[in-house]
Write an enzyme that holds these catalytic residues in place. Structure first.
Site, PDB file in Angstrom:
ATOM      1  N   ARG A 106      29.321  38.528  39.559  1.00 17.20           N
ATOM      2  CA  ARG A 106      29.783  39.254  38.870  1.00 17.20           C
ATOM      3  C   ARG A 106      29.445  38.403  37.555  1.00 17.20           C
ATOM      4  O   ARG A 106      29.629  39.000  36.245  1.00 17.20           O
ATOM      5  CB  ARG A 106      31.334  38.539  38.913  1.00 17.20           C
ATOM      6  CG  ARG A 106      32.282  39.422  40.474  1.00 17.20           C
ATOM      7  CD  ARG A 106      32.055  40.918  40.250  1.00 17.20           C
ATOM      8  NE  ARG A 106      33.005  41.390  38.776  1.00 17.20           N
ATOM      9  CZ  ARG A 106      33.279  41.699  38.712  1.00 17.20           C
ATOM     10  NH1 ARG A 106      34.735  41.506  39.433  1.00 17.20           N
ATOM     11  NH2 ARG A 106      33.750  42.728  37.552  1.00 17.20           N
ATOM     12  N   HIS A 152      36.289  50.317  38.425  1.00 15.09           N
ATOM     13  CA  HIS A 152      35.444  49.203  38.205  1.00 15.09           C
ATOM     14  C   HIS A 152      34.159  49.121  38.586  1.00 15.09           C
ATOM     15  O   HIS A 152      32.898  48.563  38.842  1.00 15.09           O
ATOM     16  CB  HIS A 152      36.068  48.915  39.619  1.00 15.09           C
ATOM     17  CG  HIS A 152      36.695  47.476  39.628  1.00 15.09           C
ATOM     18  ND1 HIS A 152      36.478  46.638  38.206  1.00 15.09           N
ATOM     19  CD2 HIS A 152      36.980  46.088  40.059  1.00 15.09           C
ATOM     20  CE1 HIS A 152      36.247  45.136  37.799  1.00 15.09           C
ATOM     21  NE2 HIS A 152      36.806  44.894  39.794  1.00 15.09           N
ATOM     22  N   ASP A 203      38.614  47.166  50.206  1.00 12.96           N
ATOM     23  CA  ASP A 203      38.763  46.641  49.631  1.00 12.96           C
ATOM     24  C   ASP A 203      40.780  46.448  50.180  1.00 12.96           C
ATOM     25  O   ASP A 203      41.168  46.889  51.007  1.00 12.96           O
ATOM     26  CB  ASP A 203      39.378  47.385  47.923  1.00 12.96           C
ATOM     27  CG  ASP A 203      40.254  46.721  47.037  1.00 12.96           C
ATOM     28  OD1 ASP A 203      40.106  45.996  46.769  1.00 12.96           O
ATOM     29  OD2 ASP A 203      39.403  47.658  46.746  1.00 12.96           O
ATOM     30  N   GLN A 222      32.289  45.726  38.852  1.00 10.05           N
ATOM     31  CA  GLN A 222      32.231  44.968  40.310  1.00 10.05           C
ATOM     32  C   GLN A 222      31.189  45.522  40.596  1.00 10.05           C
ATOM     33  O   GLN A 222      30.225  44.943  41.209  1.00 10.05           O
ATOM     34  CB  GLN A 222      33.872  45.624  40.446  1.00 10.05           C
ATOM     35  CG  GLN A 222      34.110  45.406  42.021  1.00 10.05           C
ATOM     36  CD  GLN A 222      33.766  43.868  42.396  1.00 10.05           C
ATOM     37  OE1 GLN A 222      34.569  43.211  42.007  1.00 10.05           O
ATOM     38  NE2 GLN A 222      33.205  43.113  43.654  1.00 10.05           N
ATOM     39  N   ARG A 240      41.329  45.649  30.982  1.00 13.58           N
ATOM     40  CA  ARG A 240      41.965  46.278  32.425  1.00 13.58           C
ATOM     41  C   ARG A 240      43.580  46.544  32.585  1.00 13.58           C
ATOM     42  O   ARG A 240      44.013  46.218  31.453  1.00 13.58           O
ATOM     43  CB  ARG A 240      41.981  44.557  33.043  1.00 13.58           C
ATOM     44  CG  ARG A 240      42.568  44.752  34.228  1.00 13.58           C
ATOM     45  CD  ARG A 240      42.533  43.740  35.321  1.00 13.58           C
ATOM     46  NE  ARG A 240      41.090  44.337  36.246  1.00 13.58           N
ATOM     47  CZ  ARG A 240      40.591  43.183  36.892  1.00 13.58           C
ATOM     48  NH1 ARG A 240      41.838  42.980  37.386  1.00 13.58           N
ATOM     49  NH2 ARG A 240      39.393  43.284  37.637  1.00 13.58           N
ATOM     50  N   CYS A 260      35.868  43.400  47.162  1.00  9.32           N
ATOM     51  CA  CYS A 260      35.737  42.846  46.197  1.00  9.32           C
ATOM     52  C   CYS A 260      36.406  41.332  45.836  1.00  9.32           C
ATOM     53  O   CYS A 260      35.982  40.628  44.279  1.00  9.32           O
ATOM     54  CB  CYS A 260      36.409  43.916  44.778  1.00  9.32           C
ATOM     55  SG  CYS A 260      37.603  44.904  45.445  1.00  9.32           S
TER      56      CYS A 260
HETATM   57  N1  NVA Z   1      41.237  49.025  43.974  1.00 10.60           N
HETATM   58  C1  NVA Z   1      41.609  46.592  43.781  1.00 10.60           C
HETATM   59  C2  NVA Z   1      40.833  46.386  43.359  1.00 10.60           C
HETATM   60  C3  NVA Z   1      41.272  45.138  42.718  1.00 10.60           C
HETATM   61  C4  NVA Z   1      39.750  44.019  41.983  1.00 10.60           C
HETATM   62  C5  NVA Z   1      42.836  47.084  42.541  1.00 10.60           C
HETATM   63  O1  NVA Z   1      43.223  47.807  42.499  1.00 10.60           O
HETATM   64  O2  NVA Z   1      43.841  46.274  42.830  1.00 10.60           O
HETATM   65  N1   CP Z   2      37.086  41.714  41.915  1.00  6.54           N
HETATM   66  C1   CP Z   2      37.861  41.603  41.064  1.00  6.54           C
HETATM   67  O1   CP Z   2      38.056  42.564  40.140  1.00  6.54           O
HETATM   68  O2   CP Z   2      38.348  40.978  40.726  1.00  6.54           O
HETATM   69  P1   CP Z   2      39.677  39.961  39.870  1.00  6.54           P
HETATM   70  O3   CP Z   2      41.070  41.013  40.188  1.00  6.54           O
HETATM   71  O4   CP Z   2      39.874  38.724  40.221  1.00  6.54           O
HETATM   72  O5   CP Z   2      39.292  40.107  38.238  1.00  6.54           O
END
Ligand code: NVA
Ligand code: CP
Length: 323
Positions: free
Chosen positions: A286, A127, A218, A130, A100, A258
């Site tokens: 997930r 992502h 989101d 997801q 990540r 998500c």
């Molecule tokens: N768009 C959000 C998704 C989190 C799972 C982010 O990148 O923070």
């Molecule tokens: N939806 C998702 O990726 O959640 P987290 O940021 O908790 O991993």
């Protein structure tokens, strides 16, 4: 070459569909596996995570493997060791990387300089894990994706990009709705459209959700955009998913997020806690999809074995796979 899941485009058509079938099998069977016995997967997490990290760690564990967490704070990554060097070293110790990160190019570097599998657990641009599990959540309810209309309401962000890429593989209609200046990346839009995705775009939230079977939202400010939170809250206010907006959607419309959600911003408490919300099923799936993804990476599952039954009888699930 080691398998990579940096974006959904790393999957063939059959593999993307096969992952859905396989994740459903995993979910509905008393699944056990020792596919990852003796393997250690390094989890590089430069951003916070609850669902992705925990579901991957539990999945690896339940499949007999081990994980090891690396963050910026406790490794040389935070002291500017080049990504290419990190990739070459980790390649010699570990059996895979689940990552990540911020810039998507970090994933490209890790993949270019390592010879072990690399899985994108979220970057600023994509992502994929997801959205693959979200496709499972959708097909559980509406298996005939030809008849499905999905509305994205919010920022043209990483999750939005992966949803658009999913529309290349799966035949749903996708209405993308966002404020001016917060459109998805134009190269990604062009690429998805040229590969056959049925994507329509509008700045008008009411038009976007009209007759939608699924409305997906989101956060307005993603991780790394915290400084813009206040400005975005103002600009995105008309794009809140609330009961009023949903009045124009299909009567059976389900709402997706998500997570994590900011109640009172992109979604109201009433909606996320209400009967249309399927966010907890999304979160559960997930785990099942991570297992299917890990099988895709490390196993040799046959994704051509699945069949579908139509009014003309039983067929191979992907008789006309375009790629
Ligand atoms: N768009 C959000 C998704 C989190 C799972 C982010 O990148 O923070
Ligand atoms: N939806 C998702 O990726 O959640 P987290 O940021 O908790 O991993």
């Amino acid at each position: 070459m080691a398998k990579r899941l940096l974006t959904t485009l790393n999957l063939s058509y059959s593999e993307a569909w096969g992952l859905l079938f396989r994740a459903a099998e995993i979910k509905n069977a008393n699944y056990t596996s020792d596919l990852l016995a003796g393997k250690t997967i390094v989890m590089i997490f430069e951003k916070a995570s609850t669902r992705t990290r925990v579901s991957f760690e539990i999945a690896v564990n339940q499949m007999g493997g081990k994980t090891l967490l690396m963050t910026r704070h406790d490794s040389q990554l935070g002291r500017h060791e080049p990504i290419a060097d990190t990739a070459r070293v980790l390649s010699r110790y570990a059996d895979g990387l689940i990552v990540r990160t911020y810039a998507h190019s970090t994933l490209d570097f890790l993949a270019a300089y390592s010879d072990i599998p690399v899985i994108n657990a979220l970057s600023d641009d994509f992502h994929p894990c997801q959205i693959l599990s979200d496709m499972l959540t959708i097909t559980e309810r509406t298996p005939d994706l030809e008849k499905v209309r999905i509305a994205w309401v919010g920022d043209g962000n990483n999750v939005a990009h992966s949803l658009m890429q999913a529309a290349i593989y799966f035949p749903f209609e996708l209405f993308m709705t966002f404020p001016k200046g917060y459109e998805p990346n134009t190269d990604i839009i062009g690429n998805c459209l040229s590969l056959g995705a049925k994507i329509y775009m509008t700045y008008d939230p009411e038009e976007g959700v009209e007759d939608a079977h699924y409305v997906y939202t989101d956060v307005w400010a993603s991780m790394g955009q915290e400084d813009e939170q206040e400005k975005r809250a103002e600009i995105f206010a008309p794009y809140q998913v609330n009961e009023e907006l949903l009045a124009g959607a299909h009567p059976d419309c389900k709402v997706m997020h998500c997570l994590p959600a900011h109640r009172g911003e992109e979604i109201t408490d009433e909606v996320i806690e209400g009967p249309r919300s399927i966010v907890w099923d999304q979160a559960e799936n997930r785990l099942h999809m991570q297992k299917a993804i890990l099988e895709w990476v490390y196993g040799n599952h046959d994704y051509h074995q699945y069949t579908v039954t139509t009014k003309h009888g039983k067929h191979q699930a992907f008789p006309h796979a375009p790629f």
